[in-house]
Design an enzyme around this catalytic site. Structure first.
Site, mmCIF file in Angstrom:
data_model
loop_
_atom_site.group_PDB
_atom_site.id
_atom_site.type_symbol
_atom_site.label_atom_id
_atom_site.label_comp_id
_atom_site.label_asym_id
_atom_site.label_seq_id
_atom_site.Cartn_x
_atom_site.Cartn_y
_atom_site.Cartn_z
ATOM 1 N N LYS A 54 17.959 -42.340 22.949
ATOM 2 C CA LYS A 54 18.008 -43.027 21.651
ATOM 3 C C LYS A 54 16.608 -43.423 21.218
ATOM 4 O O LYS A 54 16.217 -43.218 20.074
ATOM 5 C CB LYS A 54 18.931 -44.258 21.731
ATOM 6 C CG LYS A 54 20.398 -43.884 21.732
ATOM 7 C CD LYS A 54 21.319 -45.051 22.059
ATOM 8 C CE LYS A 54 22.741 -44.538 22.189
ATOM 9 N NZ LYS A 54 23.710 -45.499 22.687
ATOM 10 N N GLN A 98 24.255 -51.342 24.608
ATOM 11 C CA GLN A 98 24.793 -50.155 25.274
ATOM 12 C C GLN A 98 26.037 -50.527 26.086
ATOM 13 O O GLN A 98 26.002 -51.448 26.906
ATOM 14 C CB GLN A 98 23.705 -49.561 26.193
ATOM 15 C CG GLN A 98 24.107 -48.280 26.874
ATOM 16 C CD GLN A 98 24.293 -47.115 25.902
ATOM 17 O OE1 GLN A 98 23.505 -46.927 24.979
ATOM 18 N NE2 GLN A 98 25.346 -46.350 26.102
ATOM 19 N N ASP A 121 26.735 -49.549 15.680
ATOM 20 C CA ASP A 121 27.793 -48.853 16.415
ATOM 21 C C ASP A 121 29.110 -48.900 15.633
ATOM 22 O O ASP A 121 30.055 -48.192 15.976
ATOM 23 C CB ASP A 121 28.009 -49.514 17.792
ATOM 24 C CG ASP A 121 27.541 -48.628 18.928
ATOM 25 O OD1 ASP A 121 27.243 -47.447 18.671
ATOM 26 O OD2 ASP A 121 27.476 -49.117 20.077
#
Ligand code: NAP
Length: 299
Positions: A54, A98, A121
């Site tokens: 990422k 994460q 997200d």
């Protein structure tokens, strides 16, 4: 006749190039550099690889990339404090923690603590609600990637029957919402559904997000259907040289499906590469939203 492969790698590269163009344009016209903060808790090896990828891809498209690494022993209040700081930081437009988190840390508490307008997200209940209400703003990345891949081969989905196998908040539910918004007739199947093969056979668009290798068989697929395989499953693939060797396979029995489907995503190289590209896109969307700037064309 073999299905046409939907090349997720090529689509993801093209999307990253569009993101890079948008980032340049935002900086030139508005002095805005969208920033993404990624929080990694613990030392799960797969998560470390994802976070590294990422950060690298953020930098490649010109986004500001910030990383926070915390020990697995961190207490929830300390993690929530960091999220509050990132929520308040004007240089940070997207906050991503994460997942999965180490045991003992509530994922729901963490997701709910991220400001919905920085929730790249797309998992915060406010963003799930926006998507359901047709006001999608930050939509989960893998489902957006799937929708873009489907649109590349079926630009008009109106009236098509889409069957989504799997109903997770991360994948199945948001994909179903996106397909509904694209005017598909949507059926969601899950572990309690009756006769999943028959449901699948009626699908013009079949999305498999189950987490079981080779679950969808070739004779579950309607001839010519678009098959999107979200599954990422590591299975043993021993060789004489390396008995511990493994490989990645999807939720669809690929060789069988190839002979029946019209279009299909491979694993790897299908949905997977789209996920990070859509995260970069979401960061730009969040930054434009924060500044009240219209999203650059092409995104
Ligand atoms: P998940 O949370 O475990 O959800 C799996 C879903 O499959 C559940 O809704 C479950 O039904 C359903 N299911 C399980 N067994 C079934 C059966 N026998 N018949 C019908 N439905 C069944 O998994 P997820 O997070 O959605 O992920 C799904 C897959 O996508 C995994 O392989 C994951 O690794 C992969 N994935 C890939 C990406 C990517 O970037 N490509 C991103 C995220 C996930 P119930 O709800 O009834 O239990």
């Amino acid at each position: 006749m073999n299905a046409v492969l939907i090349d997720g790698k090529a689509h993801a590269l093209a999307l990253r190039q569009r993101v890079a163009g948008a980032v340049k344009q935002l900086y030139t016209a508005h002095g805005l550099q969208p920033g993404l903060a990624v929080v990694l808790v613990g030392d799960d090896p797969a998560s470390q690889v994802y976070v590294r990828n990422k950060a690298r891809q953020c930098e490649e498209v010109g986004l500001l990339s910030l990383e926070h690494r915390l020990p697995a022993t961190i207490a929830l209040p300390a993690l929530l404090d960091l999220i509050a700081q990132l929520n308040a930081d004007p240089l940070v437009h997207g906050v991503l923690v994460q997942l999965p988190l180490p045991a003992g840390l509530s994922e729901a508490a963490v997701i709910n603590a991220i400001h919905p307008d920085k929730d790249v997200d797309g998992l915060h209940p406010v963003n799930a609600g926006r998507l359901c209400n047709g006001q999608g703003f930050l939509v989960p990345c893998t489902p957006v990637g799937c929708a873009l891949l489907i649109r590349s081969v079926r630009p008009d989905m109106a009236g098509l029957h889409a069957v989504v196998i799997g109903r997770s908040n991360l994948v199945g539910k948001p994909i179903a919402q996106l397909l509904l918004a694209a005017n598909c007739t949507v059926t969601m199947a899950h572990s309690r559904s009756r006769d999943v093969p028959a449901l699948a056979r009626s699908a013009d668009i079949l999305v498999a997000a189950v987490g079981r290798p080779g679950f969808v068989r070739g004779d579950w697929i309607k001839p010519g259907a678009v098959v999107i395989d979200v599954g990422i499953n590591r299975v043993p693939a021993p060789t004489a040289d390396d008995p511990s060797k493994t490989r990645l396979v999807g939720d669809v029995a690929f060789d069988e499906a190839l002979a029946v489907a019209g279009f299909i995503t491979p694993v790897p190289g299908g949905v997977g590469p789209m996920t990070i590209a859509c995260l970069l896109r979401n960061t730009v969307i969040a930054a434009c939203g924060a500044r009240g700037i219209t999203l650059p064309l092409g995104l």
